[in-house]
Design a protein around this motif. Structure first.
Motif, PDB file in Angstrom:
ATOM      1  N   LYS A  85       0.857  -1.178   0.000  1.00 19.98           N
ATOM      2  CA  LYS A  85       0.000   0.000   0.000  1.00 19.98           C
ATOM      3  C   LYS A  85       0.897   1.232   0.000  1.00 19.98           C
ATOM      4  CE  LYS A  85      -4.321   1.723   1.896  1.00 19.98           C
ATOM      5  NZ  LYS A  85      -5.419   1.478   2.865  1.00 19.98           N
ATOM      6  N   LEU A  86       0.953   1.899  -1.145  1.00 26.21           N
ATOM      7  CA  LEU A  86       1.882   3.012  -1.314  1.00 26.21           C
ATOM      8  C   LEU A  86       1.247   4.367  -1.034  1.00 26.21           C
ATOM      9  CD1 LEU A  86       3.672   1.805  -4.574  1.00 26.21           C
ATOM     10  CD2 LEU A  86       4.441   1.574  -2.215  1.00 26.21           C
ATOM     11  N   GLY A  87      -0.025   4.392  -0.735  1.00 22.72           N
ATOM     12  CA  GLY A  87      -0.665   5.683  -0.510  1.00 22.72           C
ATOM     13  C   GLY A  87      -1.083   6.298  -1.829  1.00 22.72           C
ATOM     14  N   PRO A  88      -1.554   7.555  -1.800  1.00 24.69           N
ATOM     15  CA  PRO A  88      -1.978   8.216  -3.040  1.00 24.69           C
ATOM     16  C   PRO A  88      -0.830   8.293  -4.044  1.00 24.69           C
ATOM     17  CG  PRO A  88      -2.656   9.475  -1.105  1.00 24.69           C
ATOM     18  CD  PRO A  88      -1.715   8.429  -0.620  1.00 24.69           C
ATOM     19  N   ILE A  89      -1.106   7.907  -5.262  1.00 28.74           N
ATOM     20  CA  ILE A  89      -0.094   7.941  -6.322  1.00 28.74           C
ATOM     21  C   ILE A  89      -0.591   8.863  -7.423  1.00 28.74           C
ATOM     22  CG2 ILE A  89       1.169   6.589  -8.031  1.00 28.74           C
ATOM     23  CD1 ILE A  89       0.862   4.165  -6.208  1.00 28.74           C
ATOM     24  N   ALA A  90       0.169   9.880  -7.697  1.00 26.34           N
ATOM     25  CA  ALA A  90      -0.236  10.844  -8.725  1.00 26.34           C
ATOM     26  C   ALA A  90      -0.167  10.202 -10.107  1.00 26.34           C
ATOM     27  CB  ALA A  90       0.672  12.075  -8.666  1.00 26.34           C
ATOM     28  N   GLU A  91      -0.964  10.714 -11.021  1.00 29.01           N
ATOM     29  CA  GLU A  91      -0.935  10.243 -12.402  1.00 29.01           C
ATOM     30  C   GLU A  91       0.443  10.513 -12.996  1.00 29.01           C
ATOM     31  OE1 GLU A  91      -3.175   8.711 -14.374  1.00 29.01           O
ATOM     32  OE2 GLU A  91      -4.663   8.550 -12.767  1.00 29.01           O
TER      33      GLU A  91
ATOM     34  N   LEU B 279       9.555   8.264  -2.025  1.00 31.82           N
ATOM     35  CA  LEU B 279       9.657   7.551  -3.293  1.00 31.82           C
ATOM     36  C   LEU B 279       9.108   8.340  -4.476  1.00 31.82           C
ATOM     37  CD1 LEU B 279       8.921   3.789  -2.555  1.00 31.82           C
ATOM     38  CD2 LEU B 279      10.900   4.741  -3.756  1.00 31.82           C
ATOM     39  N   ALA B 280       7.974   8.990  -4.304  1.00 36.51           N
ATOM     40  CA  ALA B 280       7.386   9.723  -5.426  1.00 36.51           C
ATOM     41  C   ALA B 280       8.353  10.789  -5.936  1.00 36.51           C
ATOM     42  CB  ALA B 280       6.061  10.352  -5.002  1.00 36.51           C
TER      43      ALA B 280
ATOM     44  N   ALA C 191       4.720   1.505 -10.062  1.00 40.99           N
ATOM     45  CA  ALA C 191       3.643   2.340  -9.521  1.00 40.99           C
ATOM     46  C   ALA C 191       3.832   3.802  -9.907  1.00 40.99           C
ATOM     47  CB  ALA C 191       3.580   2.200  -8.002  1.00 40.99           C
ATOM     48  N   TYR C 192       5.095   4.241  -9.955  1.00 38.94           N
ATOM     49  CA  TYR C 192       5.371   5.642 -10.293  1.00 38.94           C
ATOM     50  C   TYR C 192       5.741   5.825 -11.762  1.00 38.94           C
ATOM     51  CZ  TYR C 192       5.174   6.383  -5.295  1.00 38.94           C
ATOM     52  OH  TYR C 192       4.735   6.430  -3.993  1.00 38.94           O
ATOM     53  N   GLY C 193       5.669   4.735 -12.531  1.00 37.65           N
ATOM     54  CA  GLY C 193       5.864   4.842 -13.976  1.00 37.65           C
ATOM     55  C   GLY C 193       7.300   4.931 -14.430  1.00 37.65           C
TER      56      GLY C 193
ATOM     57  N   SER D  26      -1.456  -3.377  -8.135  1.00 35.66           N
ATOM     58  CA  SER D  26      -1.972  -2.348  -7.234  1.00 35.66           C
ATOM     59  C   SER D  26      -2.548  -2.989  -5.978  1.00 35.66           C
ATOM     60  CB  SER D  26      -3.051  -1.517  -7.931  1.00 35.66           C
ATOM     61  OG  SER D  26      -4.183  -2.329  -8.213  1.00 35.66           O
ATOM     62  N   TYR D  27      -2.664  -2.193  -4.930  1.00 35.76           N
ATOM     63  CA  TYR D  27      -3.217  -2.683  -3.667  1.00 35.76           C
ATOM     64  C   TYR D  27      -4.620  -3.240  -3.865  1.00 35.76           C
ATOM     65  CZ  TYR D  27      -4.825  -2.712   1.179  1.00 35.76           C
ATOM     66  OH  TYR D  27      -5.332  -3.103   2.387  1.00 35.76           O
ATOM     67  N   GLU D  28      -5.409  -2.558  -4.660  1.00 34.22           N
ATOM     68  CA  GLU D  28      -6.791  -2.979  -4.872  1.00 34.22           C
ATOM     69  C   GLU D  28      -6.854  -4.358  -5.542  1.00 34.22           C
ATOM     70  OE1 GLU D  28      -6.487   1.197  -4.162  1.00 34.22           O
ATOM     71  OE2 GLU D  28      -5.531  -0.037  -5.719  1.00 34.22           O
ATOM     72  N   VAL D  29      -6.031  -4.558  -6.564  1.00 36.71           N
ATOM     73  CA  VAL D  29      -6.043  -5.834  -7.293  1.00 36.71           C
ATOM     74  C   VAL D  29      -5.476  -6.966  -6.436  1.00 36.71           C
ATOM     75  CG1 VAL D  29      -4.978  -7.069  -9.229  1.00 36.71           C
ATOM     76  CG2 VAL D  29      -5.994  -4.813  -9.592  1.00 36.71           C
ATOM     77  N   VAL D  30      -4.323  -6.724  -5.800  1.00 35.42           N
ATOM     78  CA  VAL D  30      -3.666  -7.788  -5.032  1.00 35.42           C
ATOM     79  C   VAL D  30      -4.455  -8.127  -3.768  1.00 35.42           C
ATOM     80  CG1 VAL D  30      -1.539  -8.480  -3.844  1.00 35.42           C
ATOM     81  CG2 VAL D  30      -1.417  -7.195  -5.989  1.00 35.42           C
ATOM     82  N   SER D  31      -4.985  -7.108  -3.088  1.00 33.94           N
ATOM     83  CA  SER D  31      -5.777  -7.394  -1.882  1.00 33.94           C
ATOM     84  C   SER D  31      -7.013  -8.210  -2.248  1.00 33.94           C
ATOM     85  CB  SER D  31      -6.174  -6.104  -1.172  1.00 33.94           C
ATOM     86  OG  SER D  31      -6.994  -5.288  -1.999  1.00 33.94           O
ATOM     87  N   GLY D  32      -7.608  -7.933  -3.400  1.00 32.31           N
ATOM     88  CA  GLY D  32      -8.749  -8.717  -3.850  1.00 32.31           C
ATOM     89  C   GLY D  32      -8.380 -10.171  -4.077  1.00 32.31           C
TER      90      GLY D  32
END
Length: 267
Positions: free
Chosen positions: A70-76, A153-154, A181-183, A244-250
Protein backbone atom coordinates in the motif's frame (compact mmCIF):
# COMPACT_ATOMS: atom_id res chain seq x y z
CA UNK A 1 -1.17 -21.40 6.12
CA UNK A 2 2.40 -20.31 5.44
CA UNK A 3 3.53 -17.15 3.71
CA UNK A 4 6.61 -18.04 1.68
CA UNK A 5 8.64 -15.23 0.20
CA UNK A 6 12.24 -16.21 0.67
CA UNK A 7 14.45 -13.40 -0.57
CA UNK A 8 16.61 -15.75 -2.64
CA UNK A 9 13.73 -17.56 -4.31
CA UNK A 10 15.91 -20.66 -3.91
CA UNK A 11 18.79 -19.08 -5.84
CA UNK A 12 22.40 -19.07 -4.68
CA UNK A 13 25.01 -16.91 -6.46
CA UNK A 14 28.00 -18.82 -7.80
CA UNK A 15 29.85 -15.50 -8.04
CA UNK A 16 29.02 -11.84 -7.53
CA UNK A 17 32.05 -10.52 -9.43
CA UNK A 18 30.31 -10.71 -12.80
CA UNK A 19 26.89 -11.64 -14.15
CA UNK A 20 26.69 -15.43 -14.29
CA UNK A 21 23.53 -17.50 -13.70
CA UNK A 22 23.00 -18.32 -10.02
CA UNK A 23 22.62 -21.89 -8.86
CA UNK A 24 19.82 -23.34 -6.77
CA UNK A 25 19.96 -24.78 -3.30
CA UNK A 26 17.80 -26.73 -0.89
CA UNK A 27 16.55 -24.70 2.05
CA UNK A 28 17.64 -25.62 5.59
CA UNK A 29 15.68 -28.61 6.85
CA UNK A 30 13.62 -26.53 9.33
CA UNK A 31 12.26 -24.38 6.51
CA UNK A 32 11.61 -27.44 4.35
CA UNK A 33 9.82 -29.15 7.21
CA UNK A 34 7.59 -26.10 7.75
CA UNK A 35 6.75 -25.97 4.04
CA UNK A 36 5.94 -29.68 3.92
CA UNK A 37 3.64 -29.33 6.94
CA UNK A 38 1.73 -26.28 5.67
CA UNK A 39 -1.88 -26.35 4.56
CA UNK A 40 -1.00 -24.08 1.65
CA UNK A 41 1.83 -21.80 0.56
CA UNK A 42 1.87 -18.37 -1.06
CA UNK A 43 4.82 -17.84 -3.39
CA UNK A 44 5.66 -14.41 -4.80
CA UNK A 45 6.26 -15.59 -8.36
CA UNK A 46 6.24 -18.62 -10.64
CA UNK A 47 10.00 -19.13 -10.32
CA UNK A 48 9.71 -19.50 -6.53
CA UNK A 49 6.81 -21.90 -7.01
CA UNK A 50 8.86 -24.07 -9.38
CA UNK A 51 11.75 -24.09 -6.91
CA UNK A 52 9.42 -25.20 -4.10
CA UNK A 53 8.15 -28.08 -6.21
CA UNK A 54 11.32 -29.16 -8.02
CA UNK A 55 14.08 -28.43 -5.49
CA UNK A 56 12.37 -28.28 -2.09
CA UNK A 57 10.02 -31.16 -3.06
CA UNK A 58 6.95 -29.46 -1.58
CA UNK A 59 3.67 -31.23 -2.35
CA UNK A 60 1.29 -28.78 -0.70
CA UNK A 61 -1.01 -26.37 -2.61
CA UNK A 62 1.04 -23.38 -3.82
CA UNK A 63 -0.60 -20.10 -4.83
CA UNK A 64 1.31 -17.37 -6.69
CA UNK A 65 0.51 -13.89 -5.38
CA UNK A 66 2.75 -10.81 -5.27
CA UNK A 67 3.41 -8.99 -1.98
CA UNK A 68 0.65 -6.67 -0.85
CA UNK A 69 1.96 -3.10 -1.01
CA UNK A 70 0.00 0.00 0.00
CA UNK A 71 1.88 3.01 -1.31
CA UNK A 72 -0.66 5.68 -0.51
CA UNK A 73 -1.98 8.22 -3.04
CA UNK A 74 -0.09 7.94 -6.32
CA UNK A 75 -0.24 10.84 -8.72
CA UNK A 76 -0.93 10.24 -12.40
CA UNK A 77 2.34 9.65 -14.21
CA UNK A 78 3.26 12.12 -16.92
CA UNK A 79 4.97 10.96 -20.07
CA UNK A 80 8.29 12.59 -20.87
CA UNK A 81 9.25 13.46 -24.41
CA UNK A 82 12.54 12.44 -26.01
CA UNK A 83 15.41 13.10 -23.59
CA UNK A 84 18.25 15.17 -25.00
CA UNK A 85 20.15 15.82 -21.76
CA UNK A 86 21.71 13.46 -19.22
CA UNK A 87 19.89 10.18 -18.54
CA UNK A 88 19.46 9.47 -14.84
CA UNK A 89 19.51 5.77 -13.94
CA UNK A 90 18.85 4.53 -10.40
CA UNK A 91 19.10 1.51 -8.15
CA UNK A 92 16.76 1.43 -5.15
CA UNK A 93 17.37 -0.92 -2.23
CA UNK A 94 20.07 -2.46 -0.08
CA UNK A 95 23.53 -2.01 -1.52
CA UNK A 96 25.19 -5.42 -1.29
CA UNK A 97 27.06 -7.88 -3.47
CA UNK A 98 24.09 -10.24 -3.88
CA UNK A 99 22.09 -7.34 -5.33
CA UNK A 100 24.68 -7.10 -8.10
CA UNK A 101 26.16 -3.76 -7.05
CA UNK A 102 29.81 -4.79 -7.45
CA UNK A 103 29.20 -6.60 -10.73
CA UNK A 104 27.28 -3.60 -12.10
CA UNK A 105 30.04 -1.17 -11.15
CA UNK A 106 32.65 -3.42 -12.77
CA UNK A 107 30.55 -3.58 -15.93
CA UNK A 108 29.62 0.11 -16.07
CA UNK A 109 32.79 1.48 -17.74
CA UNK A 110 31.86 -0.66 -20.78
CA UNK A 111 28.31 0.70 -21.04
CA UNK A 112 27.92 3.24 -23.86
CA UNK A 113 24.86 5.43 -23.34
CA UNK A 114 26.05 9.01 -23.72
CA UNK A 115 25.73 11.59 -20.98
CA UNK A 116 24.26 10.07 -17.84
CA UNK A 117 24.43 9.67 -14.07
CA UNK A 118 24.02 6.45 -12.08
CA UNK A 119 22.26 6.94 -8.74
CA UNK A 120 22.18 4.58 -5.76
CA UNK A 121 19.41 5.01 -3.21
CA UNK A 122 19.88 2.84 -0.15
CA UNK A 123 22.27 2.22 2.75
CA UNK A 124 25.95 1.86 1.86
CA UNK A 125 27.68 0.75 5.10
CA UNK A 126 31.08 2.42 5.53
CA UNK A 127 30.69 3.89 2.01
CA UNK A 128 31.98 0.58 0.69
CA UNK A 129 30.40 0.82 -2.74
CA UNK A 130 31.01 4.52 -3.18
CA UNK A 131 34.72 3.86 -2.65
CA UNK A 132 34.56 0.94 -5.07
CA UNK A 133 32.92 3.14 -7.72
CA UNK A 134 35.78 5.61 -7.35
CA UNK A 135 38.28 2.77 -7.82
CA UNK A 136 36.48 1.87 -11.05
CA UNK A 137 36.88 5.45 -12.30
CA UNK A 138 33.16 6.23 -11.92
CA UNK A 139 33.23 9.06 -9.36
CA UNK A 140 32.19 11.62 -12.00
CA UNK A 141 29.03 9.71 -13.02
CA UNK A 142 27.76 8.06 -9.83
CA UNK A 143 25.95 9.48 -6.82
CA UNK A 144 25.31 7.56 -3.59
CA UNK A 145 22.37 9.14 -1.80
CA UNK A 146 22.17 6.90 1.27
CA UNK A 147 19.00 5.55 2.93
CA UNK A 148 15.57 6.87 1.97
CA UNK A 149 12.06 6.68 3.37
CA UNK A 150 9.08 5.27 1.47
CA UNK A 151 7.35 8.64 1.69
CA UNK A 152 10.19 10.04 -0.47
CA UNK A 153 9.66 7.55 -3.29
CA UNK A 154 7.39 9.72 -5.43
CA UNK A 155 9.92 12.57 -5.40
CA UNK A 156 12.91 10.29 -6.03
CA UNK A 157 11.14 8.40 -8.81
CA UNK A 158 10.47 11.74 -10.47
CA UNK A 159 14.23 12.40 -10.60
CA UNK A 160 15.13 9.38 -12.73
CA UNK A 161 14.46 8.12 -16.25
CA UNK A 162 15.26 4.45 -15.69
CA UNK A 163 15.61 1.99 -12.79
CA UNK A 164 17.97 -0.98 -12.76
CA UNK A 165 17.89 -4.09 -10.58
CA UNK A 166 20.98 -6.21 -11.35
CA UNK A 167 20.32 -8.70 -8.55
CA UNK A 168 21.49 -12.32 -8.32
CA UNK A 169 18.78 -13.32 -5.83
CA UNK A 170 15.18 -12.14 -5.56
CA UNK A 171 11.68 -13.38 -4.93
CA UNK A 172 9.16 -10.75 -5.99
CA UNK A 173 11.18 -7.51 -5.67
CA UNK A 174 9.17 -4.73 -4.08
CA UNK A 175 11.51 -2.06 -5.46
CA UNK A 176 10.40 -2.82 -9.02
CA UNK A 177 6.72 -2.87 -8.02
CA UNK A 178 7.30 0.60 -6.56
CA UNK A 179 8.99 1.82 -9.74
CA UNK A 180 6.07 0.56 -11.84
CA UNK A 181 3.64 2.34 -9.52
CA UNK A 182 5.37 5.64 -10.29
CA UNK A 183 5.86 4.84 -13.98
CA UNK A 184 9.66 4.46 -14.02
CA UNK A 185 10.84 2.10 -16.81
CA UNK A 186 13.25 -0.57 -15.63
CA UNK A 187 15.84 -3.18 -16.51
CA UNK A 188 16.36 -6.23 -14.32
CA UNK A 189 18.23 -9.50 -14.39
CA UNK A 190 16.33 -12.76 -14.83
CA UNK A 191 15.57 -13.37 -11.16
CA UNK A 192 12.37 -13.98 -9.21
CA UNK A 193 9.37 -12.28 -10.80
CA UNK A 194 11.32 -10.76 -13.72
CA UNK A 195 9.41 -12.84 -16.27
CA UNK A 196 6.05 -11.69 -14.89
CA UNK A 197 7.17 -8.07 -14.60
CA UNK A 198 8.31 -7.88 -18.22
CA UNK A 199 5.66 -10.05 -19.93
CA UNK A 200 3.61 -7.87 -22.31
CA UNK A 201 5.29 -4.83 -20.78
CA UNK A 202 7.32 -2.72 -23.24
CA UNK A 203 8.48 -0.45 -20.41
CA UNK A 204 10.42 -3.17 -18.60
CA UNK A 205 13.23 -5.34 -19.97
CA UNK A 206 14.69 -8.59 -18.68
CA UNK A 207 18.36 -9.43 -19.12
CA UNK A 208 19.88 -12.90 -19.04
CA UNK A 209 22.84 -13.40 -16.70
CA UNK A 210 25.69 -12.26 -18.89
CA UNK A 211 27.83 -9.14 -18.75
CA UNK A 212 27.53 -8.52 -22.47
CA UNK A 213 23.77 -9.14 -22.56
CA UNK A 214 23.07 -6.89 -19.57
CA UNK A 215 25.18 -4.18 -21.20
CA UNK A 216 23.17 -4.53 -24.43
CA UNK A 217 19.82 -4.47 -22.62
CA UNK A 218 20.73 -1.34 -20.66
CA UNK A 219 21.90 0.39 -23.83
CA UNK A 220 18.74 -0.65 -25.68
CA UNK A 221 16.47 0.58 -22.89
CA UNK A 222 18.30 3.90 -22.61
CA UNK A 223 17.83 4.33 -26.38
CA UNK A 224 14.08 3.69 -25.91
CA UNK A 225 13.98 6.30 -23.14
CA UNK A 226 15.94 8.85 -25.15
CA UNK A 227 13.70 8.39 -28.19
CA UNK A 228 10.51 8.78 -26.16
CA UNK A 229 9.34 5.19 -26.80
CA UNK A 230 8.82 4.42 -23.12
CA UNK A 231 5.61 5.55 -21.46
CA UNK A 232 5.25 6.26 -17.77
CA UNK A 233 1.48 6.33 -18.13
CA UNK A 234 1.44 2.93 -19.83
CA UNK A 235 3.69 1.41 -17.17
CA UNK A 236 1.59 2.84 -14.36
CA UNK A 237 -1.49 1.31 -15.97
CA UNK A 238 0.33 -2.06 -16.09
CA UNK A 239 0.97 -1.70 -12.35
CA UNK A 240 -2.66 -0.85 -11.64
CA UNK A 241 -3.86 -3.87 -13.60
CA UNK A 242 -1.50 -6.40 -12.00
CA UNK A 243 0.11 -5.13 -8.78
CA UNK A 244 -1.97 -2.35 -7.23
CA UNK A 245 -3.22 -2.68 -3.67
CA UNK A 246 -6.79 -2.98 -4.87
CA UNK A 247 -6.04 -5.83 -7.29
CA UNK A 248 -3.67 -7.79 -5.03
CA UNK A 249 -5.78 -7.39 -1.88
CA UNK A 250 -8.75 -8.72 -3.85
CA UNK A 251 -6.72 -11.78 -4.86
CA UNK A 252 -5.75 -12.42 -1.24
CA UNK A 253 -9.34 -12.06 -0.03
CA UNK A 254 -10.48 -14.46 -2.74
CA UNK A 255 -7.87 -17.02 -1.67
CA UNK A 256 -8.73 -16.69 2.01
CA UNK A 257 -12.39 -17.14 1.12
CA UNK A 258 -11.53 -20.41 -0.61
CA UNK A 259 -9.60 -21.50 2.46
CA UNK A 260 -12.59 -20.88 4.71
CA UNK A 261 -14.76 -23.09 2.53
CA UNK A 262 -12.09 -25.79 2.31
CA UNK A 263 -11.70 -25.37 -1.46
CA UNK A 264 -7.99 -24.55 -1.53
CA UNK A 265 -6.32 -26.47 -4.35
CA UNK A 266 -2.93 -26.20 -5.99
CA UNK A 267 -2.69 -23.57 -8.71
Amino acid sequence: MMWHEHSSGGSSPRTTDHFAPPGVEAYPWRIRRSAHASDAIIAGCEKVKRNLIEVQEVRRPIHVLPPLQKLGPIAEAEDIGPASGPIHIAFFGRLEAAKGIGALLRLWPQVTIGEHRLHFFGPDPDNQWERFATQQGLADRTTFHGPYQRRELARLAGMVHLAVLPSFVEGCPVSIIEMMAYGVPFVMTDVGAAAEFTCDNPDGMLSPFSDCELKEVIEKMVHRVRSGRCSRKRLQEFYRKHYSYEVVSGAYLSLFGLMETGKVVAQ
